[in-house]
Enzyme design. Structure first.
Site, short mmCIF file in Angstrom:
data_model
loop_
_atom_site.label_atom_id
_atom_site.label_comp_id
_atom_site.label_asym_id
_atom_site.label_seq_id
_atom_site.Cartn_x
_atom_site.Cartn_y
_atom_site.Cartn_z
N GLY A 155 0.81 -1.21 0.00
CA GLY A 155 0.00 0.00 0.00
C GLY A 155 0.84 1.25 0.00
O GLY A 155 1.63 1.47 0.91
N GLY A 156 0.68 2.07 -1.03
CA GLY A 156 1.44 3.31 -1.15
C GLY A 156 0.66 4.53 -0.77
O GLY A 156 0.83 5.60 -1.34
N HIS A 160 11.19 38.17 4.58
CA HIS A 160 12.30 37.53 3.87
C HIS A 160 13.50 37.39 4.80
O HIS A 160 13.78 38.30 5.57
CB HIS A 160 12.68 38.36 2.65
CG HIS A 160 13.88 37.85 1.91
ND1 HIS A 160 13.80 36.79 1.04
CD2 HIS A 160 15.19 38.25 1.91
CE1 HIS A 160 15.00 36.55 0.54
NE2 HIS A 160 15.86 37.43 1.06
N ALA A 177 -7.25 12.58 12.53
CA ALA A 177 -7.51 12.90 13.93
C ALA A 177 -8.17 14.26 14.09
O ALA A 177 -9.13 14.42 14.85
CB ALA A 177 -6.21 12.84 14.72
#
Length: 459
Positions: free
Chosen positions: A172-173, A431, A310
């Protein structure tokens, strides 16, 4: 008589209990295991503790990049496990104190719904005005030969491992599979992911999924998409995983197989349909108030299916009890985070979903490789993608890169408030920060990117 009995003490149940108590309700919470449910004890928190171990290992392995002398480092698996358990225990203890502080009658045991107004725990029957079902979910175990062999585990079993497997095969990925794949690859395991669909992380925007696949392979994670596990056997070398793809089959050797093909609603051993509670493929059906087909019985979280996260369960729990109190609140935009390397976080519609719904306007992209802060961190891989509707409202933001789980908070506010591209473009971003990537992606959607060659004519 109680005003509300909550069955299940996970993130949905305990949040609902606390909010109900705040609203003046006399509340009882019943949890069969530890407070916090899967999230605190067997899911979100334990895996993030391991994630930090893996993150540090990755940074240590790159010391020379930052002109620091390399050091030999070995993972203390037992120590990592102890740290994980300590963190979970600390959080569980905190919830226990919250139960006491809010005057909630908290019980440990199996809560059994008898009818709309009676719940049994042990030999005691509790009378209540309302019941809230919040039993969560369980891992799906597909009917494949060899699922009962030693070394074939679900996510809970992965957290119980005392040694790092030499070769881990992940069935399962999806989110759980890829998180464990990234963590245990950094722990030193050889990892192969087997996914039946054409792509891994199928629920993620297509651009991010494709880019992440490349990044995962660069980390040494083997990925077999369009492949199915047919059976699991055992020989003198360990586990033998037989997989089949379009070009035929092959056998993967493994010390451990993680089964992570999904989760299913947990009914807590109760026959809910027999009680008059309608279910669709195991998921409890609810109305806009989270009330089931049995009046005065409500349900939230994984047990009702949908997005099994959750924070979704917590919000549904809050809304459910507020609706009981006559308040007209609702669950707003819901972000999701995937703790892989790099992190992935999304909110709202993907480009593909917007296209399918006929509400795709402009899209904008910006690469972390052109962001000064990302370069100084040495984490310049990834991108930000913004999706807007034809009116310019931001309907989706998708982030793959450093601190994506933090950056998605602003993106969630944009989607929730219907912020337009123009409004977002007028924000001033400090920045150098990673947040500038969000600004540049918005500017790109407007054809005004500053630190990238825009794909559109400016307007």
């Amino acid at each position: 008589m109680k005003d509300l009995v909550v069955i299940g003490g996970g993130p949905g149940g305990y949040v609902a209990a606390i909010r109900a108590a705040q609203l003046g309700m006399n509340v009882m919470l019943i949890e069969r295991d530890h407070l916090g449910g899967t999230c605190l004890n067997r899911g979100c928190i334990p895996t993030k503790a391991y994630y930090k171990n893996a993150q540090l290992l990755g940074e240590i392995q790159r010391l020379e990049e930052f002109n620091l002398l390399p050091v030999l480092t070995e993972l203390d698996m037992a120590g990592a496990q102890a740290r994980m358990q300590k963190i979970s225990a600390q959080l569980v203890s905190g919830i226990e104190k919250l139960m006491k502080g809010n005057g909630i009658d908290w019980r440990t045991g199996e809560g059994v719904l008898l009818d709309a107004h009676h719940v049994r725990i042990g030999e005691e029957t509790i009378e209540t005005k309302r019941v809230l079902l919040a039993m969560g979910s369980d891992p799906v175990l597909p009917p494949i030969e060899g699922m009962d062999l030693p070394g074939v585990v679900d996510s809970t079993g992965m957290l119980a491992l005392t040694e790092v497997p030499r070769h881990l095969v992940v069935m399962g990925g999806g989110v759980i599979g890829m998180e464990f794949a990234c963590i245990f690859r950094r722990f030193g395991a050889q990892v192969t992911v087997v996914e039946a669909l054409p792509t891994i992380l199928a629920g993620v925007d297509g651009d991010l999924s494709k880019r992440f696949t490349v990044m995962a392979k660069k980390q040494g994670i083997g990925i077999l998409t369009d492949h199915r596990v047919e059976r699991i056997g055992q020989d003198e070398q360990g586990l033998c995983v037989q997989v089949t793809g379009k070009k035929g089959g092959q056998v993967l050797q493994a010390d451990c197989v993680l089964v992570s093909v999904g989760r299913k609603p947990c009914h807590g051993g109760m026959d809910l349909p027999a009680l008059g509670i309608a279910c669709e493929r195991g998921a409890v059906e609810v109305d806009e108030n989270y009330q089931t087909t049995l009046p005065d019985v409500y349900a939230i979280g994984d047990v009702i299916g949908g997005v099994m996260l959750a924070h979704v369960a917590s919000e549904e729990g809050r809304v459910a009890v507020e609706r009981m109190a006559g308040m007209q609140t609702h669950v707003a935009a819901v972000p999701s985070c995937i703790f892989t390397f790099p992190e992935i976080a999304c909110v709202g519609l993907s480009e593909q979903a917007a296209q399918q719904q006929g509400c795709l306007g402009a899209t904008g992209r910006f690469l972390f490789g052109a962001n000064g802060k990302a370069l100084t961190l040495g984490e310049a891989e990834g991108m930000v993608k913004v999706v807007a509707d034809p009116c310019g409202r931001i309907v989706g933001v998708h982030i793959m890169g450093p601190h994506a789980s933090d950056l998605v908070l602003l993106a969630t506010q944009w989607v929730q408030n219907g912020t337009t591209l123009t409004q977002a473009s007028e924000m001033v971003f400090p920045h150098p920060t990673l947040g500038e990537t969000l600004h540049e992606a918005v500017l790109d959607a407007l054809g005004r990117a500053i630190h990238a060659v825009s794909r559109k004519a400016a307007r």
